[in-house]
Every structure is written in structure tokens, then in C-alpha cells.
Design an enzyme around this catalytic site. Structure first.
Site, PDB file in Angstrom:
ATOM      1  CB  SER A 189      -5.454  19.657  -5.414  1.00 38.28           C
ATOM      2  OG  SER A 189      -5.222  20.860  -6.114  1.00 38.28           O
ATOM      3  CG  HIS A 217      -4.695  18.373  -2.086  1.00 36.30           C
ATOM      4  ND1 HIS A 217      -5.969  18.842  -1.880  1.00 36.30           N
ATOM      5  CD2 HIS A 217      -3.966  19.436  -2.491  1.00 36.30           C
ATOM      6  CE1 HIS A 217      -6.021  20.125  -2.173  1.00 36.30           C
ATOM      7  NE2 HIS A 217      -4.817  20.518  -2.546  1.00 36.30           N
ATOM      8  CE  LYS A 248      -5.893  22.766   0.780  1.00 36.91           C
ATOM      9  NZ  LYS A 248      -4.884  22.934  -0.267  1.00 36.91           N
TER      10      LYS A 248
HETATM   11  C1  PLP Z   1      -4.074  24.208  -0.517  1.00 37.36           C
HETATM   12  C2  PLP Z   1      -2.665  23.915  -0.923  1.00 37.36           C
HETATM   13  C3  PLP Z   1      -1.587  24.470  -0.236  1.00 37.36           C
HETATM   14  C4  PLP Z   1      -1.782  25.539   0.782  1.00 37.36           C
HETATM   15  O1  PLP Z   1      -2.262  25.028   1.972  1.00 37.36           O
HETATM   16  P1  PLP Z   1      -3.123  26.004   2.907  1.00 37.36           P
HETATM   17  O2  PLP Z   1      -2.984  25.415   4.251  1.00 37.36           O
HETATM   18  O3  PLP Z   1      -4.502  26.022   2.360  1.00 37.36           O
HETATM   19  O4  PLP Z   1      -2.485  27.361   2.811  1.00 37.36           O
HETATM   20  C5  PLP Z   1      -0.307  24.034  -0.534  1.00 37.36           C
HETATM   21  N1  PLP Z   1      -0.085  23.118  -1.499  1.00 37.36           N
HETATM   22  C6  PLP Z   1      -1.099  22.609  -2.206  1.00 37.36           C
HETATM   23  C7  PLP Z   1      -0.793  21.593  -3.252  1.00 37.36           C
HETATM   24  C8  PLP Z   1      -2.410  22.987  -1.966  1.00 37.36           C
HETATM   25  O5  PLP Z   1      -3.400  22.522  -2.705  1.00 37.36           O
END
Ligand code: PLP
Length: 405
Positions: A189, A217, A248
Site C-alpha cells: 500500500s 489493497h 477499504k
Molecule cells: C489496512 C491493512 C490491513 C488491515 O485491514 P483493516 O481492515 O483496516 O484492519 C491489513 N493488511 C494491509 C496490507 C493493510 O494495509
């Protein structure tokens, strides 16, 4: 309070190096994404355009998704009322899990409170319970995977980022009786680069290793049905576990794994982070299911996102503003200094109505501080032009190096 001095000393050090975090006070306006209200520290409100949202496709404002959440809340109330084991499993959870299993072409899926918890709980349980487990973790894996691996207390090896040859070497060093788990992400990300999933699976297969892919992502945004990069590459069946988020691109909240029935049953039965916590509200589960179903059938949001990402990159190129090249929807602009990054972010907000959060340590290594733009289908061409204009002016004002094109 006597202890507060201990807290304050460390907070002061953070402020000193420019890494103290200030949260923007935002109020999203349903149906107007990426527009939001920003309440300034002085109390007045201003409209801003959000350029760093992980609601990548604006699904958090999609009428079907919002209606599903509202209607389910009216029908079933707010909370699930318990852990999954003790009265909390609602029909909406089971529907969501079936939808996720289908999305990734797996036998089963399991939903958690968040993507963070799904990584943490699954990796820690696999590492702790599989015989002679060794977890092989990509060097740039997300904090949630790192914490899960740490909590597993099994052997671990870190392999060079996106480097199948190094993974091969590290796997060769594992004892013959080891249960090997290769953990990595598809879209990283912060740099927006994408893993060579098929090559990594080739290496893992040669060593008889289980594969664990974080597609947080990518889900909703890649692949013909939004199944992620593995779907786009046609390699979903090569992965033992696909992990994702509902928070997301799907615009809701929650995390999940998709895998075999036995693996999901194993995590369901042994993972503390799954067992001992209240189940997601049914309204959230219903909204997430609606969002997943929509993006399974509608390529429009993905197509428009791609168009706007390309448009922003082209604009930055014309303006000579360097950005990290990558094949994803993430447009990082490196500033390489935490104080300057914050200053730019403040100017953008105050003078241009553009909100992009400064990304600093520990999210990225020191010296790679950046602004990270995530264009989506709801950013207009005018929004993009406005952003490029703003950066062009600020680049001059702040004397930041331009791309030498
Ligand atoms: C945001 C993120 C998570 C966590 O996901 P959430 O649902 O926001 O807790 C896990 N892995 C990666 C690579 C992330 O960027």
C-alpha cells in the site's frame, strides 16, 4: 499525574522529529465522496476533497450498500449480541462468508472484526499450532502480519521484498520437518508495487510450503469480479489462504480469510482473536455482502478508477512532479522529510481544500516520508487538475526537487 511525564517525554521526542501524528477532523457527507467537511482546530468548517481515502471506489456511499446497512439495522438492530459462538452468529455473517468463498474460489471463508485482526489471528494460530512451523515473511509485510507472526512464537525468516530467489534461499534453509508458511501481500500500500504471485507460488510449491496472501489493497479493485490481483493473474487456486478487508474498497468494516473448509474450521476453532470477541453487527455484514456482490458484476468503478489514476499520473508528469512508478492505483509522491511532508499537507488543506495525510515513520521507513494519493472513480477531472495545479505551485514555493525528465 506522576506517570504523565513518562508519556510526555516520548511524545515530545516524536514531535521533535516531526513524526507526531495529527488527525484531521472530518465529517463525510453521504453521496458526496470524495468531498467531506473538515473541522479546523479553531472550530470553523470547510469543505475539502479527500485524496487519501481507502474507500477507494466510494462504495461506502453507494446507495445499495447504505440502504442494506440501514435496512438491516432497522430490521435486526445494531449489535450482533454476542461472540460468534455464543448467540452472535447471524444469518448475515453466513451469507457474507459464502459470498467471500465464492469471490476467491475457495471452499470457505471466515469473517473477523477487521483485516488487522484476521491477519493477526490467522498467522499467529497457524504458526503456533502447525508442527515445526516456520513463517517466511516478505520484508515489507503489514504490521498486522508482523504482529501475528511475532505472537505465533514459531521460527520465522524475513525474505527480501518481492524477491522469489531470496525466498527460495530462505526456504532451502528450513529444517526438513518444517511446516513452511509463506506470507506476503499482493498490492503493497505504501509503494503501490505488486508481488509476482505466480513466481512466489512456484517457489513455495517446490518447497511444499503453504501460501498466505494479503489482498487487502486489491479486493474489489482487481480481477474481473474484484477478487484481487490473484484473480486478475488467474492464480487464486494456487494460494492456500487469501486474506482481505471489507473496510477499504468495499467501504464497510471487517476482515476475512478465504481457504479450505478444514483450514477455516481450524482457525474458527483455535484462534483467540476470532473466538473471544463480539461478532460484526449484522448491518455491517449485510452492507459488505451488497458491496461485494455489486463489484462482482460491475466493472464501471474499476474502469473509472484506472482512468483517473492514469490522468493524475500524466498530470504529475507534465508538471515535473516525481511520483513512484507502479502498476497499481496508489500514487506515492516522496518528500523524504517528515517536517516538509507535514508542511505540504497543511498548505494543501488550508490553501487548496485538498486533504492528503502525511505518511511518516513507522508506517514507512524514516527518510521516505511521502504524500500518498489514491484517485478513485469519484474524483473528477477538475479535481485532478486542481491537485496538479496546487502541487505545481507548492513545489515552487517549497523548493522541492523536480523530476529530471
Ligand atoms: C489496512 C491493512 C490491513 C488491515 O485491514 P483493516 O481492515 O483496516 O484492519 C491489513 N493488511 C494491509 C496490507 C493493510 O494495509
Amino acid at each position: 499525574m506522576p506517570f504523565d511525564r513518562l508519556f510526555q517525554t516520548q511524545l515530545d521526542a516524536l514531535k521533535e522529529e516531526g513524526n507526531y501524528r495529527y488527525f484531521a477532523d472530518l465529517t463525510r457527507k453521504c453521496g458526496e465522496h470524495p468531498r467531506a467537511l473538515n473541522t479546523c482546530p479553531e472550530g470553523q468548517e470547510r469543505e475539502v476533497t479527500v485524496w487519501c481515502s481507502n474507500d477507494y471506489l466510494g462504495m461506502g456511499h453507494h446507495p445499495d450498500v447504505v440502504n442494506a446497512m440501514a435496512a438491516t439495522a432497522m430490521q435486526c438492530g445494531t449489535g450482533a449480541g454476542g461472540t460468534r459462538n455464543i448467540s452472535g452468529t447471524q444469518h448475515q455473517h453466513l451469507e457474507l462468508e459464502a459470498e467471500l468463498a465464492d469471490l476467491h474460489g475457495k471452499e470457505a471463508a471466515l469473517v473477523f472484526s477487521s483485516g488487522y485482526v484476521s491477519n493477526w489471528a490467522t498467522l499467529s494460530t497457524l504458526g503456533a499450532r502447525l508442527p515445526n512451523a516456520v513463517i517466511l515473511s516478505d520484508a515489507l509485510n503489514h504490521a498486522s502480519m508482523i504482529e501475528g507472526i511475532r505472537h505465533a512464537r514459531c521460527d520465522k525468516k524475513i525474505w527480501a521484498h518481492n524477491d522469489p530467489a531470496d525466498l527460495d534461499r530462505k526456504l532451502s534453509e528450513c529444517p526438513a520437518n518444517a511446516t513452511k508458511i509463506v506470507a506476503f501481500e499482493s498490492v503493497y500500500s505504501m509503494d503501490g508495487d505488486i508481488a509476482p504471485i505466480d513466481e512466489i507460488c512456484d517457489v513455495a510449491d517446490r518447497h511444499g510450503a503453504l501460501t498466505y496472501l494479503d489482498e487487502v489493497h486489491a479486493v474489489g479493485m482487481y480481477g474481473p469480479r474484484g477478487g484481487g490481483v490473484a484473480e486478475e493473474m488467474g492464480v487464486m487456486d494456487r494460494l492456500t489462504v487469501i486474506e482481505g478487508t471489507l473496510g477499504k474498497a468495499y467501504g464497510c468494516m471487517g476482515g476475512y480469510i478465504a481457504a479450505s473448509t478444514a483450514l477455516c474450521d481450524f482457525i474458527r476453532s483455535f484462534a483467540s482473536g476470532f473466538i473471544f470477541t463480539t461478532a460484526l453487527p449484522p448491518a455491517i455484514a449485510a452492507a459488505a455482502t451488497t458491496s461485494i456482490r455489486h463489484l462482482k458484476h460491475s466493472p464501471a468503478e474499476r474502469a473509472m478508477q484506472r482512468r483517473q489514476v492514469a490522468r493524475l499520473r500524466a498530470g504529475l508528469d507534465r508538471a515535473g512532479i516525481p511520483h513512484v512508478p507502479n502498476p497499481s492505483h496508489i500514487v506515492p509522491v516522496l518528500i523524504k522529510d517528515p517536517v516538509k511532508t507535514r508542511m505540504l499537507s497543511d498548505y494543501l488543506m488550508e490553501q487548496w481544500g485538498i486533504y492528503v495525510q502525511p505518511i511518516n515513520y513507522p508506517t514507512v521507513p524514516k527518510g521516505t516520508e511521502r504524500l500518498r494519493f489514491t484517485p478513485g472513480p469519484n474524483h473528477t477531472d477538475a479535481d485532478i487538475d486542481h491537485l496538479v495545479d496546487a502541487l505545481t505551485v507548492l513545489w515552487k514555493q517549497c523548493a522541492i526537487a523536480r523530476a529530471t525528465a
